[in-house]
Design a protein around this motif. Structure first.
Motif, mmCIF file in Angstrom:
data_model
loop_
_atom_site.group_PDB
_atom_site.id
_atom_site.type_symbol
_atom_site.label_atom_id
_atom_site.label_comp_id
_atom_site.label_asym_id
_atom_site.label_seq_id
_atom_site.Cartn_x
_atom_site.Cartn_y
_atom_site.Cartn_z
ATOM 1 N N ASP A 73 0.844 -1.169 -0.036
ATOM 2 C CA ASP A 73 0.111 -0.128 -0.182
ATOM 3 C C ASP A 73 0.966 1.129 -0.204
ATOM 4 O O ASP A 73 0.534 2.198 -0.799
ATOM 5 C CB ASP A 73 -1.092 0.076 1.209
ATOM 6 C CG ASP A 73 -1.853 -1.079 1.001
ATOM 7 O OD1 ASP A 73 -2.406 -1.324 0.033
ATOM 8 O OD2 ASP A 73 -2.557 -1.461 2.203
ATOM 9 N N GLY A 74 1.833 1.412 0.858
ATOM 10 C CA GLY A 74 2.811 2.401 0.803
ATOM 11 C C GLY A 74 3.476 2.514 -0.424
ATOM 12 O O GLY A 74 3.663 3.861 -1.021
ATOM 13 N N SER A 75 3.917 1.450 -1.014
ATOM 14 C CA SER A 75 4.471 1.483 -2.262
ATOM 15 C C SER A 75 3.627 2.139 -3.416
ATOM 16 O O SER A 75 3.740 2.845 -4.610
ATOM 17 C CB SER A 75 4.935 -0.053 -2.726
ATOM 18 O OG SER A 75 5.469 0.113 -4.132
ATOM 19 N N TRP A 76 2.238 1.721 -3.278
ATOM 20 C CA TRP A 76 1.346 2.046 -4.410
ATOM 21 C C TRP A 76 1.131 3.669 -4.074
ATOM 22 O O TRP A 76 1.018 4.432 -5.110
ATOM 23 C CB TRP A 76 0.034 1.420 -4.089
ATOM 24 C CG TRP A 76 -0.932 1.983 -5.289
ATOM 25 C CD1 TRP A 76 -1.189 1.446 -6.467
ATOM 26 C CD2 TRP A 76 -2.043 2.893 -4.949
ATOM 27 N NE1 TRP A 76 -2.229 2.349 -6.875
ATOM 28 C CE2 TRP A 76 -2.956 2.877 -6.014
ATOM 29 C CE3 TRP A 76 -2.665 3.499 -3.665
ATOM 30 C CZ2 TRP A 76 -3.943 3.620 -6.067
ATOM 31 C CZ3 TRP A 76 -3.722 4.153 -3.789
ATOM 32 C CH2 TRP A 76 -4.297 4.422 -4.976
ATOM 33 N N ARG A 77 1.039 4.282 -3.009
ATOM 34 C CA ARG A 77 0.937 5.650 -2.714
ATOM 35 C C ARG A 77 2.025 6.296 -3.029
ATOM 36 O O ARG A 77 2.005 7.487 -3.743
ATOM 37 C CB ARG A 77 0.559 5.747 -1.383
ATOM 38 C CG ARG A 77 -0.768 5.605 -0.869
ATOM 39 C CD ARG A 77 -0.991 6.084 0.621
ATOM 40 N NE ARG A 77 -0.107 5.941 1.695
ATOM 41 C CZ ARG A 77 -0.058 4.554 2.239
ATOM 42 N NH1 ARG A 77 -1.093 4.014 2.126
ATOM 43 N NH2 ARG A 77 1.108 4.378 3.165
ATOM 44 N N LEU A 78 3.470 5.883 -2.761
ATOM 45 C CA LEU A 78 4.366 6.816 -3.351
ATOM 46 C C LEU A 78 4.628 6.435 -4.737
ATOM 47 O O LEU A 78 5.386 7.782 -5.292
ATOM 48 C CB LEU A 78 5.951 5.984 -2.527
ATOM 49 C CG LEU A 78 5.957 6.183 -1.108
ATOM 50 C CD1 LEU A 78 6.880 5.462 -0.371
ATOM 51 C CD2 LEU A 78 6.179 7.775 -0.830
#
Length: 110
Positions: A73-78
């Motif tokens: 999820d963090g990877s997708w947001r970044l």
């Protein structure tokens, strides 16, 4: 042999207790595809909006690091932030190029 199979299915929690993982390999979810837009952010480094495109490159690298650590999820947001900043960098770079060309070609000769 059966002990090796049993040990591969045992997962431990933070408290140290162990439980069996009853899902098979086929039932486990595959990680989502990586969307860090690294090629786009490297391309934007050739635009004349340097502070903005460096930020896009940093977001892209942070997205790849988050993906490698399992934070999808963090990877997708970044990655999404890297895309937005890269597009903004391209737009700002084009505006700078157009303004420079207009000023250069409309000014009277020196």
């Amino acid at each position: 042999m059966a002990l090796g199979v049993l040990n591969s299915q045992v997962k431990s929690s933070l408290s140290g207790s162990a439980f069996l993982d009853h899902t098979s390999i086929e039932e486990r979810e595959h990680p989502p595809p990586l969307r860090s837009y690294l090629c786009l952010t490297i391309f934007t480094c050739f635009c004349p909006a340097y502070p903005v495109n460096i930020v896009a490159l940093i977001f892209s690298i942070m997205s790849r690091n988050s993906y490698d650590h399992g934070d999808y999820d963090g990877s997708w947001r970044l990655g999404r932030n890297a895309l937005y900043v890269a597009v903004a960098s391209i737009f700002i770079g084009l505006v700078i190029i157009v303004v420079t060309c207009v000023v250069h070609f409309t000014s009277e000769g020196f």
